[in-house]
Design a protein around this motif. Structure first.
Motif, PDB file in Angstrom:
ATOM      1  N   LEU A 149       0.858  -1.231  -0.026  1.00 31.92           N
ATOM      2  CA  LEU A 149       0.056   0.024  -0.053  1.00 31.92           C
ATOM      3  C   LEU A 149       0.799   1.193   0.045  1.00 31.92           C
ATOM      4  O   LEU A 149       1.545   1.382   0.788  1.00 31.92           O
ATOM      5  N   THR A 150       0.571   2.136  -1.153  1.00 28.83           N
ATOM      6  CA  THR A 150       1.194   3.414  -1.039  1.00 28.83           C
ATOM      7  C   THR A 150       0.413   4.070   0.258  1.00 28.83           C
ATOM      8  O   THR A 150      -0.846   4.145   0.406  1.00 28.83           O
ATOM      9  N   SER A 151       1.137   4.976   1.055  1.00 30.05           N
ATOM     10  CA  SER A 151       0.627   5.446   1.992  1.00 30.05           C
ATOM     11  C   SER A 151       1.427   7.034   2.507  1.00 30.05           C
ATOM     12  O   SER A 151       2.548   7.009   2.420  1.00 30.05           O
ATOM     13  N   VAL A 152       0.708   7.615   3.334  1.00 27.97           N
ATOM     14  CA  VAL A 152       1.189   9.053   3.653  1.00 27.97           C
ATOM     15  C   VAL A 152       1.631   8.546   5.237  1.00 27.97           C
ATOM     16  O   VAL A 152       0.808   8.357   6.009  1.00 27.97           O
ATOM     17  N   ARG A 153       2.959   8.738   5.366  1.00 30.10           N
ATOM     18  CA  ARG A 153       3.674   8.388   6.542  1.00 30.10           C
ATOM     19  C   ARG A 153       3.225   9.589   7.683  1.00 30.10           C
ATOM     20  O   ARG A 153       3.814  10.610   7.417  1.00 30.10           O
ATOM     21  N   GLN A 154       2.912   9.132   8.737  1.00 29.84           N
ATOM     22  CA  GLN A 154       3.019  10.016  10.115  1.00 29.84           C
ATOM     23  C   GLN A 154       3.983   9.405  11.131  1.00 29.84           C
ATOM     24  O   GLN A 154       3.933   7.861  11.140  1.00 29.84           O
ATOM     25  N   PRO A 155       4.982  10.165  11.759  1.00 31.08           N
ATOM     26  CA  PRO A 155       5.832   9.469  12.516  1.00 31.08           C
ATOM     27  C   PRO A 155       5.185   9.321  14.004  1.00 31.08           C
ATOM     28  O   PRO A 155       5.275  10.064  15.022  1.00 31.08           O
ATOM     29  N   ALA A 156       4.236   8.539  14.100  1.00 31.39           N
ATOM     30  CA  ALA A 156       3.267   8.245  15.269  1.00 31.39           C
ATOM     31  C   ALA A 156       4.091   7.883  16.585  1.00 31.39           C
ATOM     32  O   ALA A 156       3.900   8.852  17.465  1.00 31.39           O
ATOM     33  N   ARG A 157       5.182   7.187  16.765  1.00 34.12           N
ATOM     34  CA  ARG A 157       5.949   7.080  17.754  1.00 34.12           C
ATOM     35  C   ARG A 157       6.751   8.407  18.357  1.00 34.12           C
ATOM     36  O   ARG A 157       6.931   8.719  19.650  1.00 34.12           O
ATOM     37  N   GLU A 158       7.322   8.897  17.205  1.00 34.72           N
ATOM     38  CA  GLU A 158       7.923  10.267  17.449  1.00 34.72           C
ATOM     39  C   GLU A 158       7.080  11.373  18.089  1.00 34.72           C
ATOM     40  O   GLU A 158       7.425  12.061  19.037  1.00 34.72           O
ATOM     41  N   MET A 159       5.924  11.221  17.398  1.00 36.10           N
ATOM     42  CA  MET A 159       4.908  12.352  17.957  1.00 36.10           C
ATOM     43  C   MET A 159       4.497  11.927  19.520  1.00 36.10           C
ATOM     44  O   MET A 159       4.527  12.917  20.136  1.00 36.10           O
ATOM     45  N   GLY A 160       4.135  10.754  19.757  1.00 35.56           N
ATOM     46  CA  GLY A 160       3.918  10.617  21.132  1.00 35.56           C
ATOM     47  C   GLY A 160       5.020  11.089  22.310  1.00 35.56           C
ATOM     48  O   GLY A 160       4.780  11.173  23.230  1.00 35.56           O
ATOM     49  N   ARG A 161       6.223  10.776  21.809  1.00 40.13           N
ATOM     50  CA  ARG A 161       7.441  10.901  22.651  1.00 40.13           C
ATOM     51  C   ARG A 161       7.465  12.253  22.929  1.00 40.13           C
ATOM     52  O   ARG A 161       7.862  12.890  23.977  1.00 40.13           O
ATOM     53  N   THR A 162       7.463  13.076  21.612  1.00 34.27           N
ATOM     54  CA  THR A 162       7.723  14.396  21.861  1.00 34.27           C
ATOM     55  C   THR A 162       6.562  15.175  22.600  1.00 34.27           C
ATOM     56  O   THR A 162       6.795  16.182  23.722  1.00 34.27           O
ATOM     57  N   ALA A 163       5.190  14.676  22.588  1.00 38.29           N
ATOM     58  CA  ALA A 163       4.261  15.412  23.426  1.00 38.29           C
ATOM     59  C   ALA A 163       4.483  15.081  24.839  1.00 38.29           C
ATOM     60  O   ALA A 163       4.375  15.745  25.597  1.00 38.29           O
ATOM     61  N   ALA A 164       5.035  13.808  25.139  1.00 38.71           N
ATOM     62  CA  ALA A 164       5.196  13.307  26.546  1.00 38.71           C
ATOM     63  C   ALA A 164       6.243  14.172  27.022  1.00 38.71           C
ATOM     64  O   ALA A 164       6.305  14.610  28.231  1.00 38.71           O
ATOM     65  N   GLU A 165       7.362  14.432  26.270  1.00 37.37           N
ATOM     66  CA  GLU A 165       8.545  15.298  26.685  1.00 37.37           C
ATOM     67  C   GLU A 165       8.185  16.775  27.034  1.00 37.37           C
ATOM     68  O   GLU A 165       8.388  17.393  28.078  1.00 37.37           O
ATOM     69  N   MET A 166       7.147  16.996  26.254  1.00 41.68           N
ATOM     70  CA  MET A 166       6.560  18.476  26.401  1.00 41.68           C
ATOM     71  C   MET A 166       5.802  18.738  27.552  1.00 41.68           C
ATOM     72  O   MET A 166       5.973  19.527  28.581  1.00 41.68           O
TER      73      MET A 166
END
Length: 346
Positions: free
Chosen positions: A297-314
């Motif tokens: 499948l062609t797909s639009v990639r979101q960096p889910a794990r990085e987003m969760g980590r960044t939010a928790a660090e904030m």
């Protein structure tokens, strides 16, 4: 000292049980275990002996609350059955664990009522901060948390009021990127298959796709709405689209997530539709299973794990009082991963 019966021993042992067993008051047990210098050595020995005999273990959460700390971050997600949200939670847990914290996860399952229940629970157990990936109208509950001194960071969303920092994704750009890719392969009759237009992320993905279509005279886009974003519903919609006459079918489809797209691929293929020759399909999120679908499948990639980590660090920075900087926000940009479902390499 009193002896506990076999039936009583099956219960969770509490401080009252230790007090009864030792023949002393509850406050004496608390002092002997937590402030031994305030009672006699004989009482300390007596209480500890009773605690050992009963198998009493102090409740860590209660101790933390007495110290004004719960050691918990709360986190709500729209639907953890979607691997995108599971990865986002894993990223938040990475950051929390490194800081000696734990994450209490509330799965809303596309249900605004459940989401409110989770936010109310966070308030009751006194989480030290909340990560919220909102589904319904959460503003009143977020205001309540903030009034209680519980900082909030939005994940995969933006706070229009500017009261909470956020980590989000440019979904308008993601929808545009997906549609432009299909248009670049010669597709002109597009469809957008997604669930619940009231969800901001879905609405913005469609807006981006529509903007791309508007720039190509003669191209069209048909919204197709589902109740939920599951592979089972995706398969059903794939079968329905395949059962249309060839001239009435879309020749390119953008979906609001990979779960839908993978099911849709299955429905199309089992009905004899060739992918991508007859219909090309683009997913969204680039979950692990996208690359190993029946038609990769062609797909639009979101960096889910990085987003969760960044939010928790904030969030942890705010919990620890390091919030002297502006609230700000982090916005991730999309990346298109091209595979066989649109004619790319498998």
């Amino acid at each position: 000292m009193k002896r506990r019966s076999e039936g009583e021993a099956m219960k969770r042992v509490g401080i009252r049980d230790v007090a009864e067993h030792a023949g002393v008051s509850i406050s004496t047990v608390s002092n002997a275990l937590n402030r031994p210098g305030t009672v006699s050595e004989q009482l300390v020995t007596r209480v500890r002996s009773a605690a050992d005999q009963l198998g009493y273990v102090p409740l860590q959460a209660a101790q933390q609350l007495r110290a004004g700390r719960s050691g918990l971050l709360g986190m709500t997600v729209i639907n953890i059955a979607n691997p995108f949200f599971a990865e986002m939670v894993a990223g938040a847990e990475d950051a929390a664990s490194a800081a000696g914290m734990r994450v209490l996860v509330g799965n809303s399952s596309d249900d605004a009522g459940k989401e409110r229940d989770h936010l109310e629970l966070f308030e009751r157990v006194q989480v030290e901060g909340a990560l919220v990936s909102p589904f319904g109208q959460t503003r009143p509950w977020l205001d309540r948390l903030r009034r209680r001194g519980i900082p909030v960071v939005l994940v995969d969303a933006v706070d229009d009021t500017g009261q909470s920092p956020s980590v989000s994704f440019d979904d308008v750009a993601g929808g545009r990127l997906a549609a432009e890719h299909l248009l670049s392969t010669g597709r002109r009759r597009l469809a957008f298959v997604g669930a619940r237009e009231e969800v901001r992320q879905v609405r913005e993905r469609l807006a981006g796709a529509r903007a791309a279509v508007a720039a190509h005279p003669g191209a069209t886009i048909e919204p197709i709405w589902t109740r939920r974003t599951t592979s089972e519903l995706g398969r059903a919609f794939g079968e329905q689209i395949a059962d249309r006459s060839p001239g009435d079918r879309p020749d390119g489809i953008v979906t609001s997530n990979d779960h839908l797209a993978i099911g849709l691929l299955h429905g199309l293929v089992t009905r004899g539709v060739r992918v991508p020759e007859d219909i090309a399909v683009v997913g969204y999120d680039d979950i692990e299973f996208a690359a190993i679908a029946a038609v990769p499948l062609t797909s639009v990639r979101q960096p889910a794990r990085e987003m969760g980590r960044t939010a928790a660090e904030m969030l942890l920075a705010r919990v620890n009082g390091d919030d002297h900087q502006q609230l700000g926000s982090v916005v991730y940009q999309p990346e298109l991963i091209v595979r066989a479902s649109t004619g790319g390499h498998a």
